[in-house]
Design a protein around this motif. Structure first.
Motif, PDB file in Angstrom:
ATOM      1  N   LEU A  35      39.853  38.408  38.412  1.00 29.04           N
ATOM      2  CA  LEU A  35      39.285  39.169  39.526  1.00 29.04           C
ATOM      3  C   LEU A  35      37.762  39.192  39.451  1.00 29.04           C
ATOM      4  O   LEU A  35      37.077  39.042  40.469  1.00 29.04           O
ATOM      5  CB  LEU A  35      39.845  40.595  39.543  1.00 29.04           C
ATOM      6  N   ILE A  36      37.232  39.340  38.269  1.00 26.95           N
ATOM      7  CA  ILE A  36      35.776  39.366  38.104  1.00 26.95           C
ATOM      8  C   ILE A  36      35.193  37.972  38.331  1.00 26.95           C
ATOM      9  O   ILE A  36      34.202  37.809  39.044  1.00 26.95           O
ATOM     10  CB  ILE A  36      35.394  39.934  36.719  1.00 26.95           C
ATOM     11  N   ARG A  37      35.833  36.954  37.765  1.00 19.70           N
ATOM     12  CA  ARG A  37      35.347  35.575  37.889  1.00 19.70           C
ATOM     13  C   ARG A  37      35.347  35.092  39.333  1.00 19.70           C
ATOM     14  O   ARG A  37      34.473  34.339  39.736  1.00 19.70           O
ATOM     15  CB  ARG A  37      36.203  34.663  37.014  1.00 19.70           C
ATOM     16  N   THR A  38      36.314  35.546  40.123  1.00 23.72           N
ATOM     17  CA  THR A  38      36.417  35.098  41.519  1.00 23.72           C
ATOM     18  C   THR A  38      35.690  36.021  42.486  1.00 23.72           C
ATOM     19  O   THR A  38      35.825  35.877  43.699  1.00 23.72           O
ATOM     20  CB  THR A  38      37.895  34.960  41.942  1.00 23.72           C
ATOM     21  N   GLY A  44      31.542  44.739  38.855  1.00 22.53           N
ATOM     22  CA  GLY A  44      32.218  44.528  37.577  1.00 22.53           C
ATOM     23  C   GLY A  44      33.468  45.358  37.378  1.00 22.53           C
ATOM     24  O   GLY A  44      34.147  45.229  36.370  1.00 22.53           O
ATOM     25  N   TRP A  45      33.805  46.205  38.338  1.00 21.24           N
ATOM     26  CA  TRP A  45      34.968  47.091  38.232  1.00 21.24           C
ATOM     27  C   TRP A  45      36.096  46.606  39.134  1.00 21.24           C
ATOM     28  O   TRP A  45      35.860  46.132  40.235  1.00 21.24           O
ATOM     29  CB  TRP A  45      34.597  48.516  38.637  1.00 21.24           C
ATOM     30  N   VAL A  46      37.340  46.749  38.668  1.00 22.37           N
ATOM     31  CA  VAL A  46      38.524  46.427  39.464  1.00 22.37           C
ATOM     32  C   VAL A  46      39.525  47.578  39.371  1.00 22.37           C
ATOM     33  O   VAL A  46      39.503  48.352  38.425  1.00 22.37           O
ATOM     34  CB  VAL A  46      39.191  45.103  39.011  1.00 22.37           C
ATOM     35  N   SER A  47      40.392  47.668  40.348  1.00 26.31           N
ATOM     36  CA  SER A  47      41.388  48.748  40.348  1.00 26.31           C
ATOM     37  C   SER A  47      42.695  48.280  39.708  1.00 26.31           C
ATOM     38  O   SER A  47      42.979  47.079  39.621  1.00 26.31           O
ATOM     39  CB  SER A  47      41.660  49.227  41.774  1.00 26.31           C
ATOM     40  N   ARG A  48      43.481  49.242  39.297  1.00 22.54           N
ATOM     41  CA  ARG A  48      44.791  48.927  38.729  1.00 22.54           C
ATOM     42  C   ARG A  48      45.677  48.244  39.763  1.00 22.54           C
ATOM     43  O   ARG A  48      46.462  47.369  39.425  1.00 22.54           O
ATOM     44  CB  ARG A  48      45.445  50.210  38.201  1.00 22.54           C
ATOM     45  N   ARG A  49      45.548  48.634  41.022  1.00 20.81           N
ATOM     46  CA  ARG A  49      46.346  48.014  42.085  1.00 20.81           C
ATOM     47  C   ARG A  49      45.960  46.547  42.266  1.00 20.81           C
ATOM     48  O   ARG A  49      46.817  45.694  42.477  1.00 20.81           O
ATOM     49  CB  ARG A  49      46.162  48.790  43.386  1.00 20.81           C
ATOM     50  N   GLN A  50      44.672  46.229  42.160  1.00 19.70           N
ATOM     51  CA  GLN A  50      44.238  44.836  42.232  1.00 19.70           C
ATOM     52  C   GLN A  50      44.849  44.030  41.080  1.00 19.70           C
ATOM     53  O   GLN A  50      45.303  42.899  41.283  1.00 19.70           O
ATOM     54  CB  GLN A  50      42.708  44.733  42.135  1.00 19.70           C
ATOM     55  N   MET A  93      38.058  52.960  38.307  1.00 18.51           N
ATOM     56  CA  MET A  93      38.229  51.523  38.148  1.00 18.51           C
ATOM     57  C   MET A  93      38.076  51.154  36.673  1.00 18.51           C
ATOM     58  O   MET A  93      37.617  51.973  35.870  1.00 18.51           O
ATOM     59  CB  MET A  93      37.175  50.791  38.978  1.00 18.51           C
ATOM     60  N   VAL A  94      38.456  49.933  36.319  1.00 16.45           N
ATOM     61  CA  VAL A  94      38.319  49.450  34.946  1.00 16.45           C
ATOM     62  C   VAL A  94      37.555  48.132  34.944  1.00 16.45           C
ATOM     63  O   VAL A  94      37.484  47.437  35.956  1.00 16.45           O
ATOM     64  CB  VAL A  94      39.689  49.273  34.251  1.00 16.45           C
ATOM     65  N   GLY A  95      36.998  47.814  33.798  1.00 11.17           N
ATOM     66  CA  GLY A  95      36.268  46.563  33.647  1.00 11.17           C
ATOM     67  C   GLY A  95      36.240  46.127  32.201  1.00 11.17           C
ATOM     68  O   GLY A  95      36.653  46.861  31.304  1.00 11.17           O
ATOM     69  N   LEU A  96      35.752  44.911  31.988  1.00 15.29           N
ATOM     70  CA  LEU A  96      35.582  44.398  30.637  1.00 15.29           C
ATOM     71  C   LEU A  96      34.332  45.026  30.042  1.00 15.29           C
ATOM     72  O   LEU A  96      33.315  45.140  30.729  1.00 15.29           O
ATOM     73  CB  LEU A  96      35.457  42.874  30.672  1.00 15.29           C
ATOM     74  N   PRO A  97      34.382  45.429  28.787  1.00 13.11           N
ATOM     75  CA  PRO A  97      33.220  46.096  28.200  1.00 13.11           C
ATOM     76  C   PRO A  97      32.064  45.129  27.976  1.00 13.11           C
ATOM     77  O   PRO A  97      32.265  44.001  27.527  1.00 13.11           O
ATOM     78  CB  PRO A  97      33.751  46.649  26.876  1.00 13.11           C
TER      79      PRO A  97
END
Length: 105
Positions: A35-38, A44-50, A93-97
């Motif tokens: 999701l981050i790469r695309t 830099g944040w994405v949701s659990r639903r994504q 949202m969550v992301g890679l640290p």
């Protein structure tokens, strides 16, 4: 020495519950990275639903794996509520640290 059937059955059941934990955690991490790469992220944040949509996992499964990945410091969670790109609801949202402990875009 004999082992109680009840006790060994409970131990076997506990092993079954966590047998695929590693695989699902890897799926969640790969989903976040994709999701981050695309470019399907918000700073830099994405949701659990994504993550659920891209991995094919149930949202509840993703939520559980995200929780364990946050505890293991493999993911970070936003402090602020942000509208989810899928549902429009305000969520954490969550992301890679990154190096600073915040999401790396």
């Amino acid at each position: 020495m004999k082992t109680s059937v009840r006790e060994s059955s409970l131990m076997a059941y506990d092993t079954l519950k966590t047998a695929d934990l590693g695989r699902q955690e890897k799926q969640v991490l790969a989903g976040v990275a994709l999701l981050i790469r695309t470019g399907q992220h918000t700073d830099g944040w994405v949701s659990r639903r994504q993550i659920a949509q891209i991995t094919g996992l149930e949202t509840s499964t993703v939520a559980a794996r995200v929780h364990s990945l946050i505890a293991a410091h493999r993911l970070v969670e936003s402090e602020d509520l942000t509208p989810c790109p899928v549902t429009g609801k305000r969520v954490h949202m969550v992301g890679l640290p990154g190096a600073d402990g915040r999401a790396a875009a």
